[in-house]
Write a protein that holds these residues in place. Structure first.
Motif, PDB file in Angstrom:
ATOM      1  N   SER A 184      18.226   8.114  -3.467  1.00 29.30           N
ATOM      2  CA  SER A 184      17.500   6.854  -3.335  1.00 29.30           C
ATOM      3  C   SER A 184      17.252   6.580  -1.866  1.00 29.30           C
ATOM      4  O   SER A 184      18.009   7.016  -1.004  1.00 29.30           O
ATOM      5  CB  SER A 184      18.289   5.700  -3.920  1.00 29.30           C
ATOM      6  N   CYS A 185      16.200   5.809  -1.621  1.00 32.82           N
ATOM      7  CA  CYS A 185      15.802   5.633  -0.227  1.00 32.82           C
ATOM      8  C   CYS A 185      15.172   4.257  -0.022  1.00 32.82           C
ATOM      9  O   CYS A 185      14.479   3.750  -0.896  1.00 32.82           O
ATOM     10  CB  CYS A 185      14.811   6.772   0.047  1.00 32.82           C
TER      11      CYS A 185
ATOM     12  N   LEU B 271       7.287   9.663  -7.452  1.00 28.89           N
ATOM     13  CA  LEU B 271       8.591   9.143  -7.063  1.00 28.89           C
ATOM     14  C   LEU B 271       8.934   8.032  -8.056  1.00 28.89           C
ATOM     15  O   LEU B 271       8.059   7.375  -8.595  1.00 28.89           O
ATOM     16  CB  LEU B 271       8.540   8.635  -5.630  1.00 28.89           C
ATOM     17  N   GLN B 272      10.265   7.862  -8.294  1.00 33.55           N
ATOM     18  CA  GLN B 272      10.661   6.909  -9.336  1.00 33.55           C
ATOM     19  C   GLN B 272      11.065   5.553  -8.773  1.00 33.55           C
ATOM     20  O   GLN B 272      11.425   5.454  -7.613  1.00 33.55           O
ATOM     21  CB  GLN B 272      11.875   7.472 -10.098  1.00 33.55           C
TER      22      GLN B 272
ATOM     23  N   LYS C 204       0.830  -1.199   0.000  1.00 34.57           N
ATOM     24  CA  LYS C 204       0.000   0.000   0.000  1.00 34.57           C
ATOM     25  C   LYS C 204       0.878   1.269   0.000  1.00 34.57           C
ATOM     26  O   LYS C 204       0.623   2.219  -0.743  1.00 34.57           O
ATOM     27  CB  LYS C 204      -0.903  -0.019   1.240  1.00 34.57           C
ATOM     28  N   LEU C 205       1.924   1.228   0.814  1.00 33.71           N
ATOM     29  CA  LEU C 205       2.861   2.358   0.866  1.00 33.71           C
ATOM     30  C   LEU C 205       3.468   2.606  -0.515  1.00 33.71           C
ATOM     31  O   LEU C 205       3.555   3.747  -0.984  1.00 33.71           O
ATOM     32  CB  LEU C 205       3.958   2.049   1.893  1.00 33.71           C
ATOM     33  N   ALA C 206       3.857   1.515  -1.180  1.00 38.01           N
ATOM     34  CA  ALA C 206       4.450   1.639  -2.512  1.00 38.01           C
ATOM     35  C   ALA C 206       3.465   2.313  -3.471  1.00 38.01           C
ATOM     36  O   ALA C 206       3.855   3.179  -4.262  1.00 38.01           O
ATOM     37  CB  ALA C 206       4.863   0.267  -3.031  1.00 38.01           C
ATOM     38  N   ASP C 207       2.200   1.929  -3.383  1.00 36.63           N
ATOM     39  CA  ASP C 207       1.157   2.532  -4.214  1.00 36.63           C
ATOM     40  C   ASP C 207       1.076   4.040  -4.024  1.00 36.63           C
ATOM     41  O   ASP C 207       1.027   4.809  -4.980  1.00 36.63           O
ATOM     42  CB  ASP C 207      -0.210   1.949  -3.802  1.00 36.63           C
ATOM     43  N   ILE C 208       1.042   4.429  -2.743  1.00 32.05           N
ATOM     44  CA  ILE C 208       0.916   5.845  -2.409  1.00 32.05           C
ATOM     45  C   ILE C 208       2.100   6.640  -2.960  1.00 32.05           C
ATOM     46  O   ILE C 208       1.940   7.709  -3.539  1.00 32.05           O
ATOM     47  CB  ILE C 208       0.834   6.012  -0.880  1.00 32.05           C
ATOM     48  N   LEU C 209       3.307   6.083  -2.777  1.00 35.52           N
ATOM     49  CA  LEU C 209       4.506   6.802  -3.198  1.00 35.52           C
ATOM     50  C   LEU C 209       4.597   6.879  -4.721  1.00 35.52           C
ATOM     51  O   LEU C 209       4.983   7.892  -5.289  1.00 35.52           O
ATOM     52  CB  LEU C 209       5.747   6.126  -2.617  1.00 35.52           C
TER      53      LEU C 209
ATOM     54  N   ASP D 207      13.972   9.643  -5.541  1.00 45.71           N
ATOM     55  CA  ASP D 207      13.323  10.941  -5.668  1.00 45.71           C
ATOM     56  C   ASP D 207      13.943  11.694  -6.849  1.00 45.71           C
ATOM     57  O   ASP D 207      15.138  11.991  -6.829  1.00 45.71           O
ATOM     58  CB  ASP D 207      13.521  11.720  -4.364  1.00 45.71           C
ATOM     59  N   PRO D 208      13.167  11.975  -7.890  1.00 48.70           N
ATOM     60  CA  PRO D 208      13.738  12.635  -9.068  1.00 48.70           C
ATOM     61  C   PRO D 208      14.204  14.061  -8.781  1.00 48.70           C
ATOM     62  O   PRO D 208      15.118  14.563  -9.447  1.00 48.70           O
ATOM     63  CB  PRO D 208      12.581  12.636 -10.075  1.00 48.70           C
TER      64      PRO D 208
END
Ligand code: GTP
Ligand code: MG
Length: 335
Positions: A127-128, A103-104, A93-98, A121-122
């Protein structure tokens, strides 16, 4: 005594020190980079709190423990107080939101040992990795940061060692060599055992900071501004310490019997920990006790092939520090 005698053979010790210090300084991240990391964290906080208002974000790992060289990725821990959260679902779900916020390369790695969402983050180019409720990592990050404030030589030594490990290809846990975290613990141990000691054992002192995480009590002395002169009886410079660090791991560490433990500030025996033989995938060929998860050996990833690689690299480094005309170049030559 040995150390002094050997290093006196190098007439260029002053130059060597100067050059190691310049390498250290060139690796320190610029303020601008720190600001960009903050900017990304603020963006993530905004996105996360829309969906989970009670969630908190913490930086951990090298972006927060003061052992981060420039251009590192950042590690973020999302702490959420929800007993029946399913980590995989949460991460998806977090991945979906981001993803929906531009975000790339957003990727949920739900089956990793520590499940994470990765992203880039472009805007800042940073990277994170985001993990969930890995609060112990946040606490060990504080412990490392506190150690770094006691004596600047820890940070100098750890930067050089990490730079060496990355250049030589021995900072790859999936290939059986050690994590950056393990190398920093090795540096702390080394500075605790040298004589006179350069670092104290914070977990062996009066408790001024204490938290309980996953049933583990994490307690140590954290008023480190009171320890600024702790190592001042030891006058060794960075070049001597790099030399002695590699000598320690090449020739003085007892791989068959010893576990290094910054928790106790000393060596403990493998027998005492029952780490004398292989159990499952943990081989215990080089033993580095985690300061809080004391059943956790950071050396567990090392196998019978990679232990040889590691020990040969320690010997190579020790040799270079002793005899090479230009250690500051040769030490970091790509493998
Ligand atoms: P670089 O990213 O290489 O600059 O170093 P780092 O300090 O971020 O180290 P690393 O990526 O190896 O680990 C990130 C953090 O995870 C560490 O600082 C620890 O707080 C935490 N950690 C806890 N247990 C482990 C472990 O078993 N292995 C690793 N690698 N990290 C752990
Ligand atoms: Mg990291």
């Amino acid at each position: 005594r040995n150390l002094k005698r050997h290093m006196e053979c190098r007439r260029d010790i002053g130059t060597l020190n100067f050059r190691f210090l310049s390498i250290y300084e060139s690796l320190i991240p610029e303020e601008e980079e720190k600001a960009k990391q903050k900017q990304l964290l603020t963006l993530l906080e905004k996105l996360v709190s829309k969906e989970w208002p009670k969630a908190q974000l913490f930086l951990y790992g090298s972006c927060a423990n003061s052992f981060g060289v420039s251009k590192s990725d950042i590690d973020v821990c999302l702490a959420i107080d929800d007993a029946d959260i399913n980590k995989s679902e949460f991460l998806l779900k977090l991945a979906d939101i981001l993803q929906s916020d531009n975000l790339q390369n957003v990727q949920a790695l739900t089956r990793a040992r520590v499940p994470i969402v990765k992203l880039k983050d472009p805007v800042t180019g940073i990277s994170c990795d985001i993990c969930i409720n890995n609060v112990l990592a946040v606490v060990n990050t504080k412990l490392l940061r506190d150690y770094a404030q006691i004596d600047v030589r820890l940070r100098q030594l750890a930067f050089i060692v990490k730079h060496w490990a990355k250049s030589r290809g021995v900072n790859e846990t999936y290939q059986g060599t050690l994590s950056s975290y393990a190398y920093v613990l090795m540096c702390i141990h080394f500075l605790q055992q040298c004589k006179p000691a350069i670092l104290p054992c914070l977990q062996g002192m009066q408790t001024t900071y204490s938290v309980t995480v996953d049933d583990i009590q994490c307690a140590f002395f954290d008023q480190v501004e009171r320890l600024r002169h702790f190592g001042s009886h030891n006058k060794e410079s960075i070049a001597q310490l790099v030399w002695a660090f590699f000598n320690y791991w090449a020739y003085h560490h007892d791989y068959a019997n010893d576990v290094i433990s910054i928790r106790t500030g000393s060596i403990i025996s493998k027998r005492e920990k029952d780490w004398t033989r292989r159990k499952g995938n943990d081989r215990h060929l080089i033993c580095i006790e985690d300061p809080f998860e004391i059943s956790h050996d950071l050396g567990r990833v090392v196998d019978k092939f990679s232990i040889k690689v590691l020990r040969e690299e320690f010997e190579r480094a020790a040799y270079i520090m002793q005899y090479d005309p230009d250690p500051c170049v040769t030490l970091f030559e790509p493998y």
